[in-house]
Design a protein around this motif. Structure first.
Motif, PDB file in Angstrom:
ATOM      1  N   ILE A 131      -1.961  12.454 -26.722  1.00 35.47           N
ATOM      2  CA  ILE A 131      -2.981  12.240 -27.742  1.00 35.47           C
ATOM      3  C   ILE A 131      -2.872  10.822 -28.288  1.00 35.47           C
ATOM      4  CG2 ILE A 131      -3.910  13.036 -29.936  1.00 35.47           C
ATOM      5  CD1 ILE A 131      -4.201  15.030 -27.651  1.00 35.47           C
ATOM      6  N   LEU A 132      -3.998  10.125 -28.328  1.00 38.52           N
ATOM      7  CA  LEU A 132      -4.027   8.765 -28.862  1.00 38.52           C
ATOM      8  C   LEU A 132      -4.247   8.800 -30.367  1.00 38.52           C
ATOM      9  CD1 LEU A 132      -6.253   7.072 -26.123  1.00 38.52           C
ATOM     10  CD2 LEU A 132      -3.769   6.981 -26.332  1.00 38.52           C
ATOM     11  N   PRO A 133      -3.931   7.721 -31.072  1.00 38.73           N
ATOM     12  CA  PRO A 133      -4.181   7.666 -32.519  1.00 38.73           C
ATOM     13  C   PRO A 133      -5.653   7.901 -32.841  1.00 38.73           C
ATOM     14  CG  PRO A 133      -2.742   5.871 -31.841  1.00 38.73           C
ATOM     15  CD  PRO A 133      -3.209   6.540 -30.583  1.00 38.73           C
ATOM     16  N   ASN A 134      -5.929   8.425 -34.033  1.00 42.27           N
ATOM     17  CA  ASN A 134      -7.293   8.794 -34.407  1.00 42.27           C
ATOM     18  C   ASN A 134      -8.250   7.614 -34.436  1.00 42.27           C
ATOM     19  OD1 ASN A 134      -6.623  11.504 -34.695  1.00 42.27           O
ATOM     20  ND2 ASN A 134      -6.013  11.257 -36.833  1.00 42.27           N
ATOM     21  N   ASP A 135      -7.760   6.415 -34.707  1.00 43.87           N
ATOM     22  CA  ASP A 135      -8.646   5.263 -34.857  1.00 43.87           C
ATOM     23  C   ASP A 135      -8.881   4.507 -33.552  1.00 43.87           C
ATOM     24  OD1 ASP A 135      -6.101   4.311 -34.642  1.00 43.87           O
ATOM     25  OD2 ASP A 135      -6.239   2.868 -36.282  1.00 43.87           O
ATOM     26  N   VAL A 136      -8.449   5.056 -32.424  1.00 44.52           N
ATOM     27  CA  VAL A 136      -8.653   4.395 -31.139  1.00 44.52           C
ATOM     28  C   VAL A 136     -10.095   4.618 -30.676  1.00 44.52           C
ATOM     29  CG1 VAL A 136      -8.048   4.389 -28.696  1.00 44.52           C
ATOM     30  CG2 VAL A 136      -6.260   4.517 -30.415  1.00 44.52           C
ATOM     31  N   ILE A 137     -10.816   3.530 -30.412  1.00 41.73           N
ATOM     32  CA  ILE A 137     -12.169   3.611 -29.892  1.00 41.73           C
ATOM     33  C   ILE A 137     -12.180   3.460 -28.373  1.00 41.73           C
ATOM     34  CG2 ILE A 137     -14.469   2.581 -29.958  1.00 41.73           C
ATOM     35  CD1 ILE A 137     -13.656   4.037 -32.494  1.00 41.73           C
ATOM     36  N   ASP A 138     -11.399   2.521 -27.871  1.00 46.64           N
ATOM     37  CA  ASP A 138     -11.353   2.273 -26.435  1.00 46.64           C
ATOM     38  C   ASP A 138      -9.962   1.767 -26.065  1.00 46.64           C
ATOM     39  OD1 ASP A 138     -12.131   1.967 -23.813  1.00 46.64           O
ATOM     40  OD2 ASP A 138     -13.022  -0.006 -24.113  1.00 46.64           O
ATOM     41  N   VAL A 139      -9.439   2.261 -24.963  1.00 48.90           N
ATOM     42  CA  VAL A 139      -8.123   1.813 -24.485  1.00 48.90           C
ATOM     43  C   VAL A 139      -8.331   0.644 -23.541  1.00 48.90           C
ATOM     44  CG1 VAL A 139      -6.053   2.451 -23.210  1.00 48.90           C
ATOM     45  CG2 VAL A 139      -7.148   4.120 -24.709  1.00 48.90           C
ATOM     46  N   LEU A 140      -7.707  -0.486 -23.842  1.00 50.44           N
ATOM     47  CA  LEU A 140      -7.849  -1.671 -23.002  1.00 50.44           C
ATOM     48  C   LEU A 140      -6.904  -1.624 -21.807  1.00 50.44           C
ATOM     49  CD1 LEU A 140      -8.147  -4.425 -25.762  1.00 50.44           C
ATOM     50  CD2 LEU A 140      -9.955  -3.118 -24.628  1.00 50.44           C
ATOM     51  N   TYR A 141      -5.660  -1.271 -22.042  1.00 51.30           N
ATOM     52  CA  TYR A 141      -4.694  -1.175 -20.954  1.00 51.30           C
ATOM     53  C   TYR A 141      -3.409  -0.539 -21.478  1.00 51.30           C
ATOM     54  CZ  TYR A 141      -2.851  -5.390 -23.219  1.00 51.30           C
ATOM     55  OH  TYR A 141      -2.365  -6.278 -24.130  1.00 51.30           O
ATOM     56  N   PHE A 142      -2.578  -0.123 -20.548  1.00 55.59           N
ATOM     57  CA  PHE A 142      -1.237   0.341 -20.863  1.00 55.59           C
ATOM     58  C   PHE A 142      -0.237  -0.620 -20.232  1.00 55.59           C
ATOM     59  CE2 PHE A 142      -3.481   4.345 -21.488  1.00 55.59           C
ATOM     60  CZ  PHE A 142      -2.862   4.829 -22.627  1.00 55.59           C
ATOM     61  N   THR A 143       0.872  -0.837 -20.927  1.00 57.65           N
ATOM     62  CA  THR A 143       1.924  -1.706 -20.415  1.00 57.65           C
ATOM     63  C   THR A 143       3.242  -0.954 -20.405  1.00 57.65           C
ATOM     64  OG1 THR A 143       0.817  -3.663 -21.334  1.00 57.65           O
ATOM     65  CG2 THR A 143       3.132  -3.891 -20.718  1.00 57.65           C
ATOM     66  N   SER A 144       3.908  -0.979 -19.264  1.00 57.90           N
ATOM     67  CA  SER A 144       5.229  -0.373 -19.144  1.00 57.90           C
ATOM     68  C   SER A 144       6.269  -1.445 -19.432  1.00 57.90           C
ATOM     69  CB  SER A 144       5.425   0.211 -17.740  1.00 57.90           C
ATOM     70  OG  SER A 144       6.724   0.752 -17.612  1.00 57.90           O
ATOM     71  N   ARG A 145       6.978  -1.317 -20.574  1.00 58.63           N
ATOM     72  CA  ARG A 145       7.929  -2.346 -20.996  1.00 58.63           C
ATOM     73  C   ARG A 145       9.335  -2.130 -20.423  1.00 58.63           C
ATOM     74  NH1 ARG A 145       5.038  -6.637 -22.698  1.00 58.63           N
ATOM     75  NH2 ARG A 145       3.608  -6.136 -24.381  1.00 58.63           N
ATOM     76  N   ASP A 146       9.688  -0.877 -20.164  1.00 60.80           N
ATOM     77  CA  ASP A 146      11.059  -0.579 -19.769  1.00 60.80           C
ATOM     78  C   ASP A 146      11.449  -1.246 -18.454  1.00 60.80           C
ATOM     79  OD1 ASP A 146      11.427   0.862 -22.030  1.00 60.80           O
ATOM     80  OD2 ASP A 146      11.040   2.807 -21.114  1.00 60.80           O
ATOM     81  N   ASP A 147      10.527  -1.256 -17.485  1.00 62.96           N
ATOM     82  CA  ASP A 147      10.876  -1.801 -16.172  1.00 62.96           C
ATOM     83  C   ASP A 147      10.066  -3.049 -15.827  1.00 62.96           C
ATOM     84  OD1 ASP A 147       8.460  -0.608 -15.961  1.00 62.96           O
ATOM     85  OD2 ASP A 147       9.066   0.923 -14.510  1.00 62.96           O
ATOM     86  N   ASP A 148       9.433  -3.653 -16.857  1.00 63.44           N
ATOM     87  CA  ASP A 148       8.682  -4.903 -16.660  1.00 63.44           C
ATOM     88  C   ASP A 148       7.606  -4.788 -15.597  1.00 63.44           C
ATOM     89  OD1 ASP A 148      10.167  -6.301 -18.589  1.00 63.44           O
ATOM     90  OD2 ASP A 148      11.753  -6.715 -17.144  1.00 63.44           O
ATOM     91  N   ARG A 149       6.958  -3.636 -15.542  1.00 65.51           N
ATOM     92  CA  ARG A 149       5.870  -3.462 -14.571  1.00 65.51           C
ATOM     93  C   ARG A 149       4.602  -4.184 -15.018  1.00 65.51           C
ATOM     94  NH1 ARG A 149       6.079   0.113 -10.643  1.00 65.51           N
ATOM     95  NH2 ARG A 149       3.825   0.352 -10.700  1.00 65.51           N
ATOM     96  N   GLY A 150       4.490  -4.462 -16.305  1.00 64.60           N
ATOM     97  CA  GLY A 150       3.295  -5.133 -16.800  1.00 64.60           C
ATOM     98  C   GLY A 150       2.159  -4.160 -17.047  1.00 64.60           C
ATOM     99  N   LYS A 151       0.942  -4.685 -17.002  1.00 65.40           N
ATOM    100  CA  LYS A 151      -0.227  -3.868 -17.305  1.00 65.40           C
ATOM    101  C   LYS A 151      -0.550  -2.910 -16.163  1.00 65.40           C
ATOM    102  CE  LYS A 151      -2.366  -7.395 -20.245  1.00 65.40           C
ATOM    103  NZ  LYS A 151      -3.542  -8.272 -20.451  1.00 65.40           N
ATOM    104  N   LEU A 152      -0.853  -1.668 -16.530  1.00 64.83           N
ATOM    105  CA  LEU A 152      -1.264  -0.673 -15.543  1.00 64.83           C
ATOM    106  C   LEU A 152      -2.789  -0.615 -15.534  1.00 64.83           C
ATOM    107  CD1 LEU A 152       1.222   2.217 -16.398  1.00 64.83           C
ATOM    108  CD2 LEU A 152       1.536   0.300 -14.833  1.00 64.83           C
ATOM    109  N   PRO A 153      -3.435  -0.792 -14.389  1.00 62.81           N
ATOM    110  CA  PRO A 153      -4.900  -0.781 -14.334  1.00 62.81           C
ATOM    111  C   PRO A 153      -5.453   0.619 -14.572  1.00 62.81           C
ATOM    112  CG  PRO A 153      -3.977  -0.913 -12.129  1.00 62.81           C
ATOM    113  CD  PRO A 153      -2.828  -1.065 -13.077  1.00 62.81           C
ATOM    114  N   HIS A 154      -6.696   0.669 -15.054  1.00 64.78           N
ATOM    115  CA  HIS A 154      -7.359   1.935 -15.343  1.00 64.78           C
ATOM    116  C   HIS A 154      -8.348   2.262 -14.234  1.00 64.78           C
ATOM    117  CE1 HIS A 154     -11.033   3.960 -16.975  1.00 64.78           C
ATOM    118  NE2 HIS A 154     -10.117   4.842 -17.266  1.00 64.78           N
TER     119      HIS A 154
END
Length: 217
Positions: A131-154
């Motif tokens: 579940i995303l926060p209530n005030d989220v209108i649009d998700v731009l991207y996700f970033t995996s910080r633990d393994d430095d994968r960077g932005k995950l495409p949608h």
């Protein structure tokens, strides 16, 4: 500057300043409409915000008891909680959606359990959605910080379906997919006797097709 300040400035410019609630509401509605239109035209940096989402590993603690044709599940040595609602309950390699977690040892499935009844059996709860926060209108991207994968495409649901993509069982994320409607109301099990069409009637013992509307919730 907040919304009230903008409303006051509009009144000052138009030289029309009545203390009428409906008038203020109309001004606010126009301002909000233009604000949303402006925001939708570009991914403005001042509207962007980073948020941290906690992801969970598969849960297998304790054992589960299930009964054929029942939606109820009973745990032993489990610590089920509300974060598991909407996730996937796996038993004997068959997947069920969790409708509600009643308490640490009781949950309810969306569909009735179709396997053999039994207690003290192994199971898995897999976290497929968050579940995303209530005030989220649009998700731009996700970033995996633990393994430095960077932005995950949608990719959207249509692309997901066309490529027949499946969940990556290795636990190594490559893309993210927005979830669609997951729960729908099933058609009624008990049908109400319908009146026949003009000039005729339903024939007893005959089989009829009927059409129903699926309600998303």
């Amino acid at each position: 500057m907040n919304l009230k300040d903008i409303v006051d400035r509009v009144k000052a410019i138009t030289d029309y300043n009545p203390s009428v609630t409906t008038y203020d509401d109309q001004i606010k509605s126009i301002i909000i409409d233009h604000y949303l239109e402006l925001c939708s035209r570009s991914k403005w940096l001042f509207l962007q915000q980073d948020a941290t989402i906690t992801v969970y590993a598969d849960y297998t603690t304790g054992t589960a008891g299930v009964t054929n044709a029942s939606r109820e599940g009973t745990g032993s040595g489990t610590a089920w909680d509300s974060t598991m609602e909407g996730q996937t309950f796996i038993h004997s390699s068959v997947e069920y959606k969790i409708a509600e977690v009643v308490n640490a040892t009781n949950l309810t499935l969306v569909d009735a359990f179709a396997g053999s009844s039994g207690a003290g059996q192994s199971y898995t709860i897999r976290f497929d959605s968050y579940i995303l926060p209530n005030d989220v209108i649009d998700v731009l991207y996700f970033t995996s910080r633990d393994d430095d994968r960077g932005k995950l495409p949608h990719i959207d649901g249509r692309t997901d379906a066309s490529y027949h993509l499946d969940r990556d069982q290795t636990g190594d994320p490559t893309v993210w997919i927005a979830a669609g409607m997951e729960f729908i109301d099933a058609p009624p099990e008990t049908l109400t006797l319908a009146a026949g069409p003009p000039g005729g009637s339903l024939i007893d013992g005959s089989v009829y097709r009927y059409r129903y509307t699926v309600l998303h919730r």
